[in-house]
Design an enzyme around this catalytic site. Structure first.
Site, PDB file in Angstrom:
ATOM      1  N   LYS A   7       4.244  20.905  23.178  1.00 37.93           N
ATOM      2  CA  LYS A   7       4.232  22.310  23.507  1.00 37.93           C
ATOM      3  C   LYS A   7       4.292  23.297  22.273  1.00 37.93           C
ATOM      4  O   LYS A   7       3.768  24.134  21.950  1.00 37.93           O
ATOM      5  CB  LYS A   7       5.040  22.715  24.112  1.00 37.93           C
ATOM      6  CG  LYS A   7       4.575  22.036  26.042  1.00 37.93           C
ATOM      7  CD  LYS A   7       5.137  22.187  27.478  1.00 37.93           C
ATOM      8  CE  LYS A   7       4.428  21.266  28.149  1.00 37.93           C
ATOM      9  NZ  LYS A   7       5.883  21.060  29.265  1.00 37.93           N
ATOM     10  N   GLN A  29      11.854  21.319  31.000  1.00 38.35           N
ATOM     11  CA  GLN A  29      10.709  19.747  30.809  1.00 38.35           C
ATOM     12  C   GLN A  29      11.126  19.232  31.835  1.00 38.35           C
ATOM     13  O   GLN A  29      12.642  19.193  32.158  1.00 38.35           O
ATOM     14  CB  GLN A  29      10.770  18.922  29.858  1.00 38.35           C
ATOM     15  CG  GLN A  29       9.573  18.088  29.834  1.00 38.35           C
ATOM     16  CD  GLN A  29       8.004  18.642  30.045  1.00 38.35           C
ATOM     17  OE1 GLN A  29       8.111  19.834  29.535  1.00 38.35           O
ATOM     18  NE2 GLN A  29       7.957  17.758  30.695  1.00 38.35           N
ATOM     19  N   ASP A  56       6.731  29.141  33.016  1.00 39.61           N
ATOM     20  CA  ASP A  56       6.764  28.344  33.661  1.00 39.61           C
ATOM     21  C   ASP A  56       6.511  28.370  35.188  1.00 39.61           C
ATOM     22  O   ASP A  56       5.262  27.898  36.134  1.00 39.61           O
ATOM     23  CB  ASP A  56       7.757  26.845  34.753  1.00 39.61           C
ATOM     24  CG  ASP A  56       7.868  25.230  33.769  1.00 39.61           C
ATOM     25  OD1 ASP A  56       6.202  25.537  32.991  1.00 39.61           O
ATOM     26  OD2 ASP A  56       8.377  25.666  32.618  1.00 39.61           O
TER      27      ASP A  56
END
Ligand code: GUN
Length: 282
Positions: free
Chosen positions: A52, A96, A119
């Site tokens: 990422k 994460q 997200d």
């Protein structure tokens, strides 16, 4: 012969556009910034986070990594999120998953400002998706929709079967397909006679987490197969949920693993971060 849906190629074409738009935004004094939080030492999470960060660099974003120790408390994590929510250089915040078991995951996801929730995991963003009024698209499902569009695969009126009901993939995938006028069935671990359902599908999205779950006998001729699986086989090789070798003989289109859905997920994260950064000047 089946067509391969090349996620790497599609991702690189979308990332080119993101880079161009980022260059334009930078001329106006805004550099998109993504904060990535990783807690503990999960090796898979470390690989995802590195990818990422690398993707951010490639399109000219700033990325800020917060690598916290395994023993971090929920309170400490919430304090960091509060700081990032109020940091004007941060457009997106990503924590994460999975988090260590001692951390209250729901509290963490609820604490990220819905306006920086790239997200799209916050309940507000899940609700927006439910009513079709979303600001951020859930990354993996949005990446899949983008791939279907790129390959001119129309989902309207099609029988789409999603296998898996996770909050990250299965449920939002079903919502996006529904928004595009598909007839959607969600199968899961308690579904009886899954093969009877998958055999009637025009499009199958497999998000199960089991190597070779979807076999040739479960698929009709000409079906489109999207493999979200990221498993390691006995030899340690990365593989999906689909028996690629045999299913590809029947499918019209299929995604490989690796090089299918994976690169698209990160691309959609970049897209959401850019969307968030653009709202700074609106
Ligand atoms: N863990 C596995 N997939 C994801 C994802 O898309 N976002 C985050 N934050 N964690 C994950």
């Amino acid at each position: 012969m089946c067509n391969l849906i090349d996620g790497k190629k599609i991702a690189s074409s979308v990332r080119e556009k993101i880079k161009t738009e980022t260059d334009e935004l930078k001329k106006k004094g805004v550099t998109p910034g993504l904060a990535v939080i990783i807690v503990g030492n999960n090796p898979a999470s470390r690989v995802y986070v590195n990818n990422k960060k690398k993707a951010c660099e490639q399109v000219g974003f700033n990325s800020y990594e917060y690598a916290l120790k395994e023993e971090t408390t929920t309170k400490e994590l919430l304090e960091l999120i509060d700081k990032l929510n109020n940091d004007n250089n941060v457009d997106g915040i990503l924590c994460q998953l999975p988090l260590p078991g001692s951390i209250d995951e729901n509290a963490v996801l609820n604490a990220i400002s819905p306006d920086k929730d790239v997200d799209a995991f916050h309940p507000v963003n899940c609700g927006r998706l439910f009513i079709g009024n979303q600001k951020f698209l859930p990354c993996t499902p949005a990446g899949i929709m983008e791939m279907l569009k790129y390959c001119d695969i129309d989902v309207s009126g099609k029988n789409c079967v999603v296998i898996g009901r996770s909050n990250i993939v299965g449920k939002p995938m079903a919502m996006l397909l529904l928004q595009s006028n598909a007839t959607v069935t969600i199968c899961h671990s308690k579904t009886r006679n899954i093969a009877d359902i998958t055999k009637k599908a025009d499009i199958i999205v497999a998000a199960v987490g089991k190597e070779n779950f979807l076999t040739e006998d479960m698929v009709s001729d000409g079906a489109v197969i999207i493999d979200v699986g990221m498993n390691r086989n006995a030899q340690g090789k990365l593989c999906g949920d689909v028996d690629f070798e045999n299913v590809s003989k029947k499918a019209s289109w299929i995604t490989p693993v690796p090089g299918g859905v994976g690169p698209m997920t990160i691309t959609m994260l970049l897209k959401n971060t850019l969307t968030s950064a653009e709202s700074r000047i609106k």
